[in-house]
Design an enzyme around this catalytic site. Structure first.
Site, mmCIF file in Angstrom:
data_model
loop_
_atom_site.group_PDB
_atom_site.id
_atom_site.type_symbol
_atom_site.label_atom_id
_atom_site.label_comp_id
_atom_site.label_asym_id
_atom_site.label_seq_id
_atom_site.Cartn_x
_atom_site.Cartn_y
_atom_site.Cartn_z
ATOM 1 N N LYS A 204 9.676 -6.793 -1.062
ATOM 2 C CA LYS A 204 9.448 -8.225 -1.253
ATOM 3 C C LYS A 204 8.558 -8.418 -2.481
ATOM 4 O O LYS A 204 7.357 -8.162 -2.445
ATOM 5 C CB LYS A 204 8.766 -8.879 -0.052
ATOM 6 C CG LYS A 204 8.789 -10.420 -0.159
ATOM 7 C CD LYS A 204 7.682 -11.093 0.592
ATOM 8 C CE LYS A 204 6.395 -11.183 -0.168
ATOM 9 N NZ LYS A 204 6.440 -12.087 -1.356
ATOM 10 N N GLU A 260 -7.956 -9.828 2.281
ATOM 11 C CA GLU A 260 -7.684 -10.703 3.416
ATOM 12 C C GLU A 260 -6.249 -10.539 3.908
ATOM 13 O O GLU A 260 -6.006 -10.425 5.121
ATOM 14 C CB GLU A 260 -7.940 -12.164 3.030
ATOM 15 C CG GLU A 260 -9.384 -12.496 2.738
ATOM 16 C CD GLU A 260 -9.873 -11.982 1.390
ATOM 17 O OE1 GLU A 260 -11.109 -11.898 1.191
ATOM 18 O OE2 GLU A 260 -9.023 -11.653 0.526
ATOM 19 N N GLU A 280 -3.586 -1.148 -1.124
ATOM 20 C CA GLU A 280 -4.392 -1.122 -2.351
ATOM 21 C C GLU A 280 -4.885 -2.540 -2.555
ATOM 22 O O GLU A 280 -4.117 -3.430 -2.898
ATOM 23 C CB GLU A 280 -3.554 -0.623 -3.532
ATOM 24 C CG GLU A 280 -4.391 -0.210 -4.729
ATOM 25 C CD GLU A 280 -4.612 -1.360 -5.700
ATOM 26 O OE1 GLU A 280 -5.714 -1.970 -5.636
ATOM 27 O OE2 GLU A 280 -3.711 -1.638 -6.502
ATOM 28 N N CYS A 314 -7.132 -5.705 -10.062
ATOM 29 C CA CYS A 314 -8.008 -5.194 -9.003
ATOM 30 C C CYS A 314 -9.071 -4.277 -9.586
ATOM 31 O O CYS A 314 -10.132 -4.087 -8.993
ATOM 32 C CB CYS A 314 -7.179 -4.465 -7.949
ATOM 33 S SG CYS A 314 -6.175 -3.119 -8.613
ATOM 34 N N GLU A 411 -14.780 -11.236 -5.480
ATOM 35 C CA GLU A 411 -13.783 -10.837 -6.466
ATOM 36 C C GLU A 411 -13.274 -12.095 -7.166
ATOM 37 O O GLU A 411 -12.683 -12.968 -6.537
ATOM 38 C CB GLU A 411 -12.627 -10.088 -5.817
ATOM 39 C CG GLU A 411 -11.638 -9.549 -6.839
ATOM 40 C CD GLU A 411 -10.493 -8.781 -6.219
ATOM 41 O OE1 GLU A 411 -10.003 -7.835 -6.853
ATOM 42 O OE2 GLU A 411 -10.082 -9.128 -5.097
#
Length: 511
Positions: A204, A260, A280, A314, A411
């Protein structure tokens, strides 16, 4: 995320401007349907969704919207392709490897087109997509193509009456949920090792950026992969993504994205069939700059880490700890270096900084920048939007940042560089580790002893010494703590896509 570790703003060194590749001219996007069993399908519901160009706000095209029913069809196709008598299961490992190499060659053939699609869909500069995302994708396919016939078990010594060996077998059907910041590269990080180990896959892509994944579907078929081995279901996380995470027929799911959502996926996996999970996730990555470092190198590498892909990484260098003796000079040089960044049309070869991905991400970043101002950080550069109705945000630098501020803890996932001051090695290690995240870190120093001792103390899955974003397909990547579980890339990734079976023989004493 320069996977070769030798790029600046995604552009290969020493290439004359006249020889740089130019974007492809795309009149119409061809592949917009769901890819199942090597065929293109309309969605069961008949719904579509638009994919937008974040640089202009224009709709690029409408894409078929996969839902649970479409995921069910994809899983059924993947299951059929995994049957013991199927062409895929009976295929010899060297042949699997050749298919991966063939796919890599087709990606190389379509490199300019794929880089253009990636730039249009994500807003990242075309040259960054061409030299980093495409280069990394091609290398990943070739690397795991080479591994296909080298995945094997061991013969284990037990005692005189038994012979024991292990087999490394495919897990089965692997779900892959791809992020929007590096759509093609993250797809390859999951697809290549999964196929190398002999699995089938249901993918996806992110709803914001489905176009390169769908083009890869056409190349999967052209390369000669059997039907059902790779299936691509564009759709939304709350529907298609949730269906993958909770599906009883999927044996493993790999996800790159927010912490989350990663927690939701792990919960769904546990509550369904306890499928294996690779995550990850987010990072709040510390960079430590000691006074003995090559200061200009540190400034350039860290700024590359902070602002690359508009800070939507990230691995972003979001917490920069600079020793007090060189703090003011580091800030001054960082400001001067940031002024060289070129904001503009992502398809323009001169552009090094594009828009954020969408309005939601834009507003989140602006909110965090405003919180930095209100909480007392010193805004040194940038700090706002570019234009009144765009998704472009200026590269932003804060100094005098305190550990308690939101910009120090959350973040940001945007072009914001936060600079802290420190005095001693012990102090900075404790502060660097004081985070729920543990993805990457960096140390800048000319002392090998200091580099080794600090890298050993940092609680992150990767530590870069005197460099940043130096990623290679041979090296494992993943995080500690809430930055995720498992590893991608390198030989280590193969363990995430295989099961180990023990086979024990009772020996016959008769001669």
């Amino acid at each position: 995320m320069a996977q070769r570790g030798t790029t600046r703003n995604g552009v290969a060194d020493k290439i004359p401007a006249s020889d740089l590749p130019q974007p492809a001219k795309i009149q119409r996007v061809i592949y917009t349907k769901i890819f199942i069993n090597n065929e293109w399908h309309m969605s069961v519901s008949g719904r579509t969704f638009p994919t937008l160009n974040p640089a202009t706000g224009d709709t690029i095209c409408e894409v078929q919207e996969a839902d649970k029913e479409d995921v069910d069809k994809a899983v059924a196709a993947a299951k059929a392709a995994m049957q013991l008598d199927s062409a895929w299961r009976k295929m010899e490992p060297p042949r699997r490897g050749r298919l991966l190499h063939k796919l890599a060659d087709l990606v190389e053939r379509d490199r300019k087109l794929l880089a253009t699609l990636e730039s249009l869909d994500t807003g990242k500069p075309f040259l960054q997509a061409f030299f980093t995302d495409l280069e990394g994708s091609i290398k990943t396919l070739h690397y795991y193509g080479g591994w296909a016939d080298k995945i094997h078990g061991k013969s284990l010594p037990v005692d005189e009456t038994f012979v024991c060996l292990t087999r490394h077998e495919p897990i089965g059907i692997c779900g892959a949920i791809i992020p929007w910041n590096f759509p093609l590269l993250m797809l390859m990080w999951k697809l290549a090792p999964a196929l190398s180990c002999g699995n089938t896959v249901v993918i996806k892509p992110a709803e914001q950026t489905p176009l390169t994944a769908l083009h890869i579907g056409s190349l999967i078929k052209e390369a000669g992969f059997p039907a059902g081995v790779v299936n691509i279901v564009p759709g939304f996380g709350s529907t298609a993504g949730a269906a993958i995470a909770s599906h009883e027929g999927i044996d493993k799911v790999a996800f790159t994205g927010s912490t989350e959502v990663g927690q939701l996926i792990k919960e769904a996996a546990a509550k369904s069939n306890l499928k294996r999970v690779t995550l990850e996730l987010g990072g709040k990555n510390p960079c430590i700059v000691f006074a003995d470092c090559d200061l200009q190198l540190a400034v350039e590498e860290i700024q590359k880490g902070a602002f690359y892909n508009q800070g939507q990484c990230c691995t972003a260098a979001s917490r920069v700890f600079v020793q007090d003796r060189i703090y003011e000079e580091f800030v001054r040089r960082s400001i001067e270096n940031a002024k060289k960044i070129v904001i503009g049309d992502p398809l323009d070869p001169q552009t090094t900084h594009g828009p954020q991905i969408d309005q939601q991400q834009f507003e989140k970043i602006i909110d965090l920048i405003e919180s930095g101002k209100k909480e007392g950080a010193k805004l040194e550069y940038g700090g706002g939007a570019v234009g009144e109705k765009s998704l472009f945000i200026q590269p932003t630098i804060f100094s005098e940042v305190k550990d308690s501020m939101r910009i120090a803890k959350e973040e940001i996932f945007g072009p914001v560089l936060c600079i802290f001051s420190f005095k001693s090695k012990q102090e900075v290690i404790e502060r660097a580790n004081n985070s729920q995240y543990g993805l990457v870190s960096a140390v800048f120093t000319t002392s090998m002893d200091r580099a080794l001792s600090v890298s050993g103390a940092l609680e992150t899955g990767t530590v870069w010494i005197n460099c940043y974003n130096a990623m290679h397909v041979q090296t494992p990547f993943g995080g500690y703590k809430m930055s995720g579980n498992g590893r991608e890339l390198g030989e280590y990734a193969l363990a995430e896509y295989s099961e180990v079976k023990t086979v024990t023989f009772k020996m016959n004493d008769s001669m």
